[in-house]
Scaffold this active site. Structure first.
Site, PDB file in Angstrom:
ATOM      1  N   HIS A 123     -17.754   1.415   4.364  1.00 37.32           N
ATOM      2  CA  HIS A 123     -16.608   1.121   3.497  1.00 37.32           C
ATOM      3  C   HIS A 123     -16.675   1.907   2.198  1.00 37.32           C
ATOM      4  O   HIS A 123     -15.661   2.238   1.611  1.00 37.32           O
ATOM      5  CB  HIS A 123     -16.504  -0.379   3.253  1.00 37.32           C
ATOM      6  CG  HIS A 123     -15.998  -1.093   4.454  1.00 37.32           C
ATOM      7  ND1 HIS A 123     -16.813  -1.779   5.307  1.00 37.32           N
ATOM      8  CD2 HIS A 123     -14.757  -1.149   4.989  1.00 37.32           C
ATOM      9  CE1 HIS A 123     -16.094  -2.261   6.311  1.00 37.32           C
ATOM     10  NE2 HIS A 123     -14.847  -1.891   6.137  1.00 37.32           N
ATOM     11  N   GLU A 129     -10.780  -4.322  17.210  1.00 33.76           N
ATOM     12  CA  GLU A 129     -11.922  -3.541  16.718  1.00 33.76           C
ATOM     13  C   GLU A 129     -13.234  -3.995  17.339  1.00 33.76           C
ATOM     14  O   GLU A 129     -14.305  -3.586  16.913  1.00 33.76           O
ATOM     15  CB  GLU A 129     -11.973  -3.549  15.184  1.00 33.76           C
ATOM     16  CG  GLU A 129     -11.752  -4.883  14.526  1.00 33.76           C
ATOM     17  CD  GLU A 129     -11.654  -4.778  13.004  1.00 33.76           C
ATOM     18  OE1 GLU A 129     -11.934  -3.723  12.419  1.00 33.76           O
ATOM     19  OE2 GLU A 129     -11.310  -5.805  12.394  1.00 33.76           O
ATOM     20  N   ASP A 187     -14.817   0.005  13.353  1.00 35.42           N
ATOM     21  CA  ASP A 187     -15.645  -1.036  13.959  1.00 35.42           C
ATOM     22  C   ASP A 187     -15.673  -0.907  15.471  1.00 35.42           C
ATOM     23  O   ASP A 187     -16.698  -1.190  16.093  1.00 35.42           O
ATOM     24  CB  ASP A 187     -15.120  -2.424  13.544  1.00 35.42           C
ATOM     25  CG  ASP A 187     -15.621  -2.794  12.161  1.00 35.42           C
ATOM     26  OD1 ASP A 187     -16.818  -2.583  11.896  1.00 35.42           O
ATOM     27  OD2 ASP A 187     -14.818  -3.257  11.336  1.00 35.42           O
ATOM     28  N   CYS A 230      -5.517   2.088  12.557  1.00 40.35           N
ATOM     29  CA  CYS A 230      -5.744   2.154  11.114  1.00 40.35           C
ATOM     30  C   CYS A 230      -7.190   2.523  10.775  1.00 40.35           C
ATOM     31  O   CYS A 230      -7.575   2.516   9.614  1.00 40.35           O
ATOM     32  CB  CYS A 230      -5.333   0.861  10.435  1.00 40.35           C
ATOM     33  SG  CYS A 230      -6.255  -0.554  11.016  1.00 40.35           S
TER      34      CYS A 230
HETATM   35  C1  PEP Z   1     -11.743  -0.435  11.210  1.00 42.27           C
HETATM   36  O1  PEP Z   1     -12.726  -1.109  11.511  1.00 42.27           O
HETATM   37  O2  PEP Z   1     -11.420   0.620  11.797  1.00 42.27           O
HETATM   38  C2  PEP Z   1     -10.888  -0.855  10.076  1.00 42.27           C
HETATM   39  C3  PEP Z   1      -9.770  -0.244   9.800  1.00 42.27           C
HETATM   40  O3  PEP Z   1     -11.347  -1.871   9.299  1.00 42.27           O
HETATM   41  P1  PEP Z   1     -12.510  -1.681   8.216  1.00 42.27           P
HETATM   42  O4  PEP Z   1     -12.839  -0.228   8.137  1.00 42.27           O
HETATM   43  O5  PEP Z   1     -11.992  -2.217   6.934  1.00 42.27           O
HETATM   44  O6  PEP Z   1     -13.612  -2.500   8.778  1.00 42.27           O
HETATM   45 MG    MG Z   2     -12.904  -3.096  10.682  1.00 44.41          MG
END
Ligand code: PEP
Ligand code: MG
Length: 582
Positions: free
Chosen positions: A195, A440, A464, A511
């Protein structure tokens, strides 16, 4: 002589600046403005901490065995002498009064001043005494930190123009430092989809992770060059190299500005297929970049950043105001708000206000929807705030990390309860608010059809999904080389989700970071993806690829990617797909 260190480039861009090294045990110190009436109380708090530090040291000294080396006692005595010295017990007090700042900040400023003096000493022995300053200062900080943090946080420009060199950074650190004007960061640990690095990309901060022991090679304030694309960091660059990088920096900026011609163009393939390009947002201020990049809405608003760098979770009114700002800022374009995905690498103040305990595998633990359901009051507060904000624009709600139908139904149930409450209170909201689930976890992708029947949309979180499918910790640089969006297992799960959406007439978006990487755009188009959501800095590059693609001309063997077990074969196929004669 130029020294070149190689790491993993995780956020593109060139940065030229001076190093600011963060040491592991250095406390996270921020400046707060203290109201005039509370200054003397703050001085008292500081002097109490000094007193407690002295008591602690005296008690340690009393417990030293009689046969212990004399050095041990003299080390304690040195620290006690420091605590009795005006440089530590008087100057910070003057600073609190003059600057009206918190005790921690005054202490930190004085610490920096003392360290600078020691750094300038030629005598190697005396230079080591700076460690003593740090030890004593850390002891006082620890005592101060047991007390309540003050409000009135104000930004500080101390890090402006600096390149942060750290063992690791949390997303919360990154947010704080971005406000302070850092130009890049380099860490010893971290992965391409942690993140922290996602945040760096979205903030446009060049970043490198995985340079082992980087802090040993760099001196504080030393000039550095960072290339966030190749993962190269240069120390002591000669004039020619420096000029070369300055030219590349200009080139990079020109490339970014040349993309602006795509801003006003519709997102459409050459053979006429319209594609929706959405942005991911982390912070309310992202709206400016998102609007400037011409996104058609927000496909993922990561609300967890509202919960960071504070001791208590945000109240309903504060959240309402944040969501309302975002939805109004987007001028009626849709905003998908994801309920808090806290846990794993997104802890909040060490989990103190969630009573989180340390667990062995946080990524497999109580995070995302699991945590939402485990903290129903906190979750309900957020649901109410999102519902209320839906009266001001087009909002969708998305639940993160859904793995079972039970979780989805429970989350929906709590949402219904919140709606009833608002009805009773005669508070407006969008009664037809759309609800979506993130796919995910491999299990959810396999069962995507099942979930598709109970939601209005699905969104694939590849960060994820890849982590859990390939069993690779997304923040661990040691296994970063295995993190592969092209692994056939990953591609098949994506394909299953897209097919489930098609079958049940439910929109599917992506996303995760894969959606914002132009190398995968054509492949994803060929697989049937029509909604891409990414950090705003990637939007125009992806749009360029889409607008220059003729879907009917993609190589006939594109879908063979899903069978390409050999990574070399996968790379070759991808090259063909992305080639000029596709
Ligand atoms: C993902 O896991 O691809 C996602 C968009 O969520 P995050 O990166 O916030 O875990
Ligand atoms: Mg995620």
């Amino acid at each position: 002589m130029t020294l070149e260190l190689q790491g993993i480039g995780v956020s593109r861009g060139i940065a030229i600046g001076r190093a600011h090294i963060l040491f592991h045990n250095q406390p996270d110190v921020r400046e707060y403005l203290i109201p005039a009436f509370a200054i003397e109380q703050e001085v008292e708090r500081f002097l109490d901490a000094i007193e407690q530090a002295k008591q602690q040291l005296k008690s340690i000294r009393n417990h030293i065995p009689a046969n212990a080396p004399a050095d041990v006692t003299s080390f304690i005595d040195t620290h006690l002498l420091m605590l009795n010295d005006s440089s530590l017990n008087k100057i910070p007090v003057d600073m609190i009064r003059q600057r009206r700042c918190n005790a921690e900040w005054a202490l930190q400023l004085q610490r920096d001043a003392l360290i600078n003096v020691f750094n300038e000493m030629d005598d190697p022995y005396l230079r080591t005494r700076r460690d003593d300053v740090d030890h004593v200062v850390n002891r006082i900080h620890r005592i101060l930190n047991d007390q309540e943090v003050q409000d009135h946080e104000i930004p500080d420009g101390r890090l402006k123009g600096h390149i942060i060199i750290a063992e690791d950074l949390t997303p919360a650190d990154t947010v704080l430092m971005q406000h302070q004007g850092i130009v890049a960061f380099v860490t010893e640990h971290g992965g391409a989809t942690s993140h922290t690095t996602i945040l760096a990309r979205s903030l446009g901060i060049p970043a490198i992770v995985g340079i082992e022991s980087v802090r040993r090679y760099v001196q504080d304030n030393e000039p550095l060059i960072v290339d966030g694309e190749t993962g190269v960091m240069l120390l002591g660059a000669d004039e020619k190299t420096q000029e070369e990088y300055e030219a590349r920096l200009v080139e990079f900026r020109e490339h970014i500005s040349s993309l602006s011609r795509y801003k006003s163009q519709p997102t459409k393939t050459r053979d006429g297929k319209s594609i929706t390009l959405l942005a991911n947002a982390e912070l309310p201020e992202d709206i400016t970049t998102i609007s400037a990049a011409g996104a058609q809405g927000i496909g993922l608003y990561r609300t967890e950043f509202l919960y960071m760098n504070r001791l208590t979770p945000p109240e309903e009114e504060e959240q309402l105001s944040a969501y309302r700002d975002v939805v109004e800022g987007m001028n009626n374009q849709p905003v998908t708000i994801r309920t808090f995905d806290l846990g794993a690498d997104k802890t909040v103040d060490g989990g103190r206000h969630l009573n989180q305990t340390v667990v062995t595998n946080p990524a497999l633990g109580l995070r995302a929807i699991r945590l939402c359901l485990n903290q129903p009051n906190m979750f309900r507060t957020q649901l109410r705030a999102i519902l209320r904000a839906s009266a001001y624009g087009k909002i969708k709600i998305m639940f993160p990390m859904i793995s079972t139908m039970h979780e989805l139904l429970q989350a929906r149930h709590l949402l219904e309860q919140s709606k009833h409450e608002l009805d009773k209170e005669h508070i407006e909201y969008d009664h037809h608010i759309e609800i979506g689930a993130m796919i995910e976890i491999p299990a959810s992708a396999v069962c995507a059809e099942m979930f598709a029947r109970h939601v209005d949309f699905l969104s694939i979180g590849t960060n994820d999904l890849i982590q859990y499918t390939l069993a690779i910790d997304r923040i661990d640089d040691h296994v970063n080389y295995l993190y592969d969006p092209l692994h056939p297992a990953v591609l098949r799960l994506i394909h299953m989700t897209l097919s489930a959406g098609k079958k049940h007439n439910v929109d599917v978006s992506m996303c995760g970071e894969m959606a914002g990487d132009p190398r995968y755009t054509r492949l994803l188009l060929a697989m049937g993806l029509e909604n891409f959501s990414m950090h705003p800095n990637a939007l125009l590059e992806v749009k360029q690829v889409i607008n220059e693609t003729d879907l009917s001309q993609l190589p006939a063997n594109t879908m063979e990617m899903m069978d390409a077990v050999d990574p070399l074969e996968a790379d070759m196929l991808l090259e063909q797909i992305n080639g000029p004669d596709h």
